[in-house]
Design a protein around this motif. Structure first.
Motif, PDB file in Angstrom:
ATOM      1  N   GLY A   1       0.790  -1.227   0.000  1.00 35.84           N
ATOM      2  CA  GLY A   1       0.000   0.000   0.000  1.00 35.84           C
ATOM      3  C   GLY A   1       0.816   1.267   0.000  1.00 35.84           C
ATOM      4  N   ALA A   2       2.147   1.123   0.013  1.00 39.88           N
ATOM      5  CA  ALA A   2       3.065   2.273   0.043  1.00 39.88           C
ATOM      6  C   ALA A   2       2.798   3.191   1.229  1.00 39.88           C
ATOM      7  CB  ALA A   2       3.002   3.048  -1.263  1.00 39.88           C
ATOM      8  N   SER A   3       2.296   2.627   2.319  1.00 36.61           N
ATOM      9  CA  SER A   3       2.132   3.413   3.543  1.00 36.61           C
ATOM     10  C   SER A   3       3.242   3.130   4.541  1.00 36.61           C
ATOM     11  CB  SER A   3       0.777   3.118   4.190  1.00 36.61           C
ATOM     12  OG  SER A   3       0.673   1.740   4.540  1.00 36.61           O
ATOM     13  N   LEU A   4       3.929   1.983   4.366  1.00 37.80           N
ATOM     14  CA  LEU A   4       5.041   1.613   5.232  1.00 37.80           C
ATOM     15  C   LEU A   4       6.322   1.623   4.409  1.00 37.80           C
ATOM     16  CD1 LEU A   4       5.818   0.622   8.107  1.00 37.80           C
ATOM     17  CD2 LEU A   4       5.653  -1.714   7.205  1.00 37.80           C
ATOM     18  N   LEU A   5       7.295   2.405   4.859  1.00 32.36           N
ATOM     19  CA  LEU A   5       8.577   2.533   4.182  1.00 32.36           C
ATOM     20  C   LEU A   5       9.667   1.913   5.047  1.00 32.36           C
ATOM     21  CD1 LEU A   5      10.470   4.009   1.988  1.00 32.36           C
ATOM     22  CD2 LEU A   5      10.611   5.835   3.697  1.00 32.36           C
ATOM     23  N   GLY A   6      10.534   1.118   4.419  1.00 34.35           N
ATOM     24  CA  GLY A   6      11.683   0.563   5.119  1.00 34.35           C
ATOM     25  C   GLY A   6      12.965   1.147   4.556  1.00 34.35           C
ATOM     26  N   VAL A   7      13.842   1.605   5.444  1.00 32.92           N
ATOM     27  CA  VAL A   7      15.148   2.139   5.051  1.00 32.92           C
ATOM     28  C   VAL A   7      16.220   1.346   5.775  1.00 32.92           C
ATOM     29  CG1 VAL A   7      16.669   4.137   4.960  1.00 32.92           C
ATOM     30  CG2 VAL A   7      14.182   4.447   4.745  1.00 32.92           C
ATOM     31  N   GLY A   8      17.077   0.671   5.014  1.00 32.52           N
ATOM     32  CA  GLY A   8      18.156  -0.097   5.606  1.00 32.52           C
ATOM     33  C   GLY A   8      19.468   0.652   5.503  1.00 32.52           C
ATOM     34  N   GLY A   9      20.225   0.682   6.590  1.00 34.42           N
ATOM     35  CA  GLY A   9      21.550   1.288   6.575  1.00 34.42           C
ATOM     36  C   GLY A   9      22.615   0.219   6.388  1.00 34.42           C
ATOM     37  N   GLU A  10      23.762   0.616   5.847  1.00 33.96           N
ATOM     38  CA  GLU A  10      24.889  -0.302   5.718  1.00 33.96           C
ATOM     39  C   GLU A  10      26.111   0.403   6.299  1.00 33.96           C
ATOM     40  OE1 GLU A  10      26.354  -3.338   2.358  1.00 33.96           O
ATOM     41  OE2 GLU A  10      26.692  -1.248   1.832  1.00 33.96           O
ATOM     42  N   SER A  11      26.663  -0.145   7.371  1.00 28.86           N
ATOM     43  CA  SER A  11      27.758   0.550   8.037  1.00 28.86           C
ATOM     44  C   SER A  11      28.676  -0.432   8.757  1.00 28.86           C
ATOM     45  CB  SER A  11      27.208   1.573   9.041  1.00 28.86           C
ATOM     46  OG  SER A  11      26.424   0.926  10.039  1.00 28.86           O
ATOM     47  N   TRP A  12      29.858   0.078   9.122  1.00 28.05           N
ATOM     48  CA  TRP A  12      30.884  -0.717   9.773  1.00 28.05           C
ATOM     49  C   TRP A  12      31.523   0.115  10.878  1.00 28.05           C
ATOM     50  CZ3 TRP A  12      30.307   0.393   4.645  1.00 28.05           C
ATOM     51  CH2 TRP A  12      29.869  -0.656   3.822  1.00 28.05           C
ATOM     52  N   ASP A  13      32.582  -0.400  11.454  1.00 27.41           N
ATOM     53  CA  ASP A  13      33.365   0.338  12.442  1.00 27.41           C
ATOM     54  C   ASP A  13      34.793   0.445  11.911  1.00 27.41           C
ATOM     55  OD1 ASP A  13      34.378   1.583  14.614  1.00 27.41           O
ATOM     56  OD2 ASP A  13      34.186  -0.109  15.999  1.00 27.41           O
ATOM     57  N   LEU A  14      35.228   1.667  11.615  1.00 32.92           N
ATOM     58  CA  LEU A  14      36.548   1.855  11.018  1.00 32.92           C
ATOM     59  C   LEU A  14      37.614   2.257  12.021  1.00 32.92           C
ATOM     60  CD1 LEU A  14      35.788   3.748   7.679  1.00 32.92           C
ATOM     61  CD2 LEU A  14      35.911   1.299   8.122  1.00 32.92           C
ATOM     62  N   GLY A  15      37.221   2.727  13.186  1.00 34.57           N
ATOM     63  CA  GLY A  15      38.190   3.268  14.134  1.00 34.57           C
ATOM     64  C   GLY A  15      38.304   2.478  15.415  1.00 34.57           C
ATOM     65  N   ASP A  16      38.968   3.089  16.387  1.00 29.51           N
ATOM     66  CA  ASP A  16      39.185   2.458  17.687  1.00 29.51           C
ATOM     67  C   ASP A  16      38.291   3.023  18.775  1.00 29.51           C
ATOM     68  OD1 ASP A  16      41.279   0.953  16.574  1.00 29.51           O
ATOM     69  OD2 ASP A  16      42.716   2.584  16.935  1.00 29.51           O
ATOM     70  N   ASP A  17      37.382   3.928  18.411  1.00 28.92           N
ATOM     71  CA  ASP A  17      36.547   4.576  19.428  1.00 28.92           C
ATOM     72  C   ASP A  17      35.169   3.947  19.546  1.00 28.92           C
ATOM     73  OD1 ASP A  17      35.481   5.325  17.039  1.00 28.92           O
ATOM     74  OD2 ASP A  17      35.618   7.494  17.375  1.00 28.92           O
ATOM     75  N   ASP A  18      34.945   2.830  18.861  1.00 28.66           N
ATOM     76  CA  ASP A  18      33.671   2.105  18.911  1.00 28.66           C
ATOM     77  C   ASP A  18      32.483   2.973  18.503  1.00 28.66           C
ATOM     78  OD1 ASP A  18      34.897  -0.232  19.830  1.00 28.66           O
ATOM     79  OD2 ASP A  18      34.819   0.458  21.912  1.00 28.66           O
ATOM     80  N   SER A  19      32.743   3.986  17.679  1.00 25.41           N
ATOM     81  CA  SER A  19      31.649   4.861  17.242  1.00 25.41           C
ATOM     82  C   SER A  19      30.860   4.259  16.096  1.00 25.41           C
ATOM     83  CB  SER A  19      32.200   6.225  16.808  1.00 25.41           C
ATOM     84  OG  SER A  19      33.088   6.077  15.712  1.00 25.41           O
ATOM     85  N   GLY A  20      31.444   3.267  15.414  1.00 23.63           N
ATOM     86  CA  GLY A  20      30.764   2.668  14.278  1.00 23.63           C
ATOM     87  C   GLY A  20      30.090   1.363  14.630  1.00 23.63           C
TER      88      GLY A  20
END
Length: 466
Positions: free
Chosen positions: A282-301
């Motif tokens: 019905g195009a009333s529910l939208l799904g957005v998927g993210g794609e990400s990793w952790d590149l550093g040592d600060d655990d921010s990713g």
């Protein structure tokens, strides 16, 4: 334990279907006595696959309107797989040498496909590669003998695509502005473009690496665009020659993005990275998927999940819930990847793939409170690219394309789990005090699965009509 979980376990008792219970924030594995323990990062969970077809290369997978055929992007072309017997997926045939007539030779890396009725669109390459660049359309009404009916060479890489039976909607990130490109496959001509530069001049000041057009989904004259850190946008494509903005759903403003000092890290870690986008019937529910990793040592990713939005009013989108990613002991690009990849929203379900994190099916009967209906992972052996519903089962493509992954590619079939669907008021049904009843599901055999297959064909025919 919640009552709906108890009911679902009772419904599946004796079927041989494993079930991972819990919410989006838990990842338990059923034990012999019916209790649940936390799942180890490398332990298979849920029910076993119904069948596996090993292949040399697997990228995107889409299914036919009747759910009996899977089309697989294989890099060098496409493969057609028979799903009539979900326990024995069978290779029907392959089509390679796409755009072989080009002076540059055939397309070397086909990663994405889209299907509309009896027509199949293949596009590529997704990344820098030798060979031709462009799209090819096949008539797959006879799946034993697909027939090429259109082909067009283009001057851009195409990471993802969508198709309505006539117009191909392509991500043209080689071009200025990373635009959505629309191609009329009947006339084999380009007919329209739209990019964030059309939304505002401020995007000229933002590094284009932060806002590539990674994905497009088109339904009912609207295109849904995943512009990575640039966010998710909706445009009107009722006239492909005159595309107009409908609404921005999410994403940071260009002024904020222009001030970022390290775009390389920013585009690889949360909170951005809108990677894949789709809507329900019905195009009333939208799904957005993210794609990400952790590149550093600060655990921010770390890995990203899937966010679900109510877009019944696109100008006032409301975040309803988030499907969190499976756990990982190493979220670096070369580690154990469990970030969201491609998925499907249909029939009050979300079928999702999480690389080494396996596959999941969430019950979205109440999208504000998704319920995990099925989960399976085998970190050592699989890395899933996508999950799609088929007739009496769902399919998922395991790929060796992700960094740090050495797996045997293949197409997997899984049992389609039962979910709880609302019971019409006054129907007299009394199997649940909360006004819900158990939906059709299971491994794909018997009258129940036949009914499910007919329903699947009906809604897909409507959604993917020519």
């Amino acid at each position: 334990m919640r009552r709906r979980t108890v009911l679902r376990r009772l419904a599946l008792a004796g079927t041989g279907i494993g079930l991972a219970t819990g919410t989006t924030h838990g990842h338990p594995t059923p034990t012999g006595d019916g209790t649940a323990e936390p799942a180890a990062a490398d332990t298979p969970t849920g029910g076993d696959p119904l069948g596996v077809l090993e292949m040399e290369t697997v990228y995107e997978v889409v299914t036919s309107p009747d759910g009996h055929t899977a089309y697989v992007a294989t890099g060098d072309g496409i493969a057609l797989v028979d799903l009539v017997a979900p326990t024995s997926p069978r290779l029907i045939g392959r089509q390679t040498g796409l755009l072989a007539e080009s002076d540059d030779g055939p397309i070397q890396r086909v990663q994405d496909l889209a299907v509309s009725g009896s027509r199949l669109l293949a596009a590529g390459p997704a990344h820098p590669a030798d060979g031709a660049h462009g799209v090819v359309v096949f008539d797959v009404s006879d799946r034993q003998e697909p027939t090429r009916i259109a082909g067009l060479e283009l001057d851009t890489r195409i990471h993802n695509c969508h198709f309505d039976g006539r117009y191909a909607y392509l991500t043209a990130n080689n071009r200025d502005g990373n635009p959505l490109l629309v191609v009329d496959t009947e006339t084999e001509q380009e007919v329209g473009e739209w990019s964030l530069l059309d939304a505002g001049d401020a995007w000229h000041d933002v590094p284009t690496s932060l806002w590539p057009l990674h994905d497009v989904w088109v339904q009912d004259d609207r295109a849904y665009l995943a512009y990575w850190d640039g966010g998710t946008w909706i445009v009107d494509v009722s006239d492909p020659t005159d595309i107009s903005l409908v609404a921005k759903v999410r994403g940071r403003d260009p002024e904020t993005l222009a001030a970022i000092e390290d775009p390389g890290t920013e585009r690889s870690e949360p909170p951005g990275n809108d990677h894949f986008v789709t809507v329900d019937e019905g195009a009333s529910l939208l799904g957005v998927g993210g794609e990400s990793w952790d590149l550093g040592d600060d655990d921010s990713g770390g890995p990203s999940g899937i966010e679900l939005y109510d877009i019944s009013d696109p100008a006032d989108a409301e975040l309803l819930s988030t499907l969190d990613p499976p756990p990982t002991s190493d979220p670096s690009p070369g580690g154990i990847l469990t970030t969201a990849h491609n998925f499907e929203l249909t029939a009050d379900r979300c079928y999702s793939a999480w690389y080494n994190g396996g596959v999941r099916v969430h019950d979205l009967t109440d999208p504000t409170a998704p319920d995990l209906a099925f989960e399976w992972r085998d970190t050592e052996s699989t890395s899933f690219w996508t999950a799609q519903r088929a007739a009496g089962c769902f399919v998922a493509g395991s790929t060796n394309a992700s960094q740090g992954t050495e797996v045997q590619p293949g197409l997997y079939t899984f049992p389609d789990p039962q979910i709880r669907t609302p019971t019409p008021e006054g129907s007299g049904t009394d199997d649940a005090a909360d006004g819900t009843s158990l939906g059709v599901g299971g491994p794909g055999f018997g009258v129940g699965s036949a009914v499910a297959a007919v329903g699947l064909a009906a809604w897909r025919a409507r959604r993917r009509r020519d």
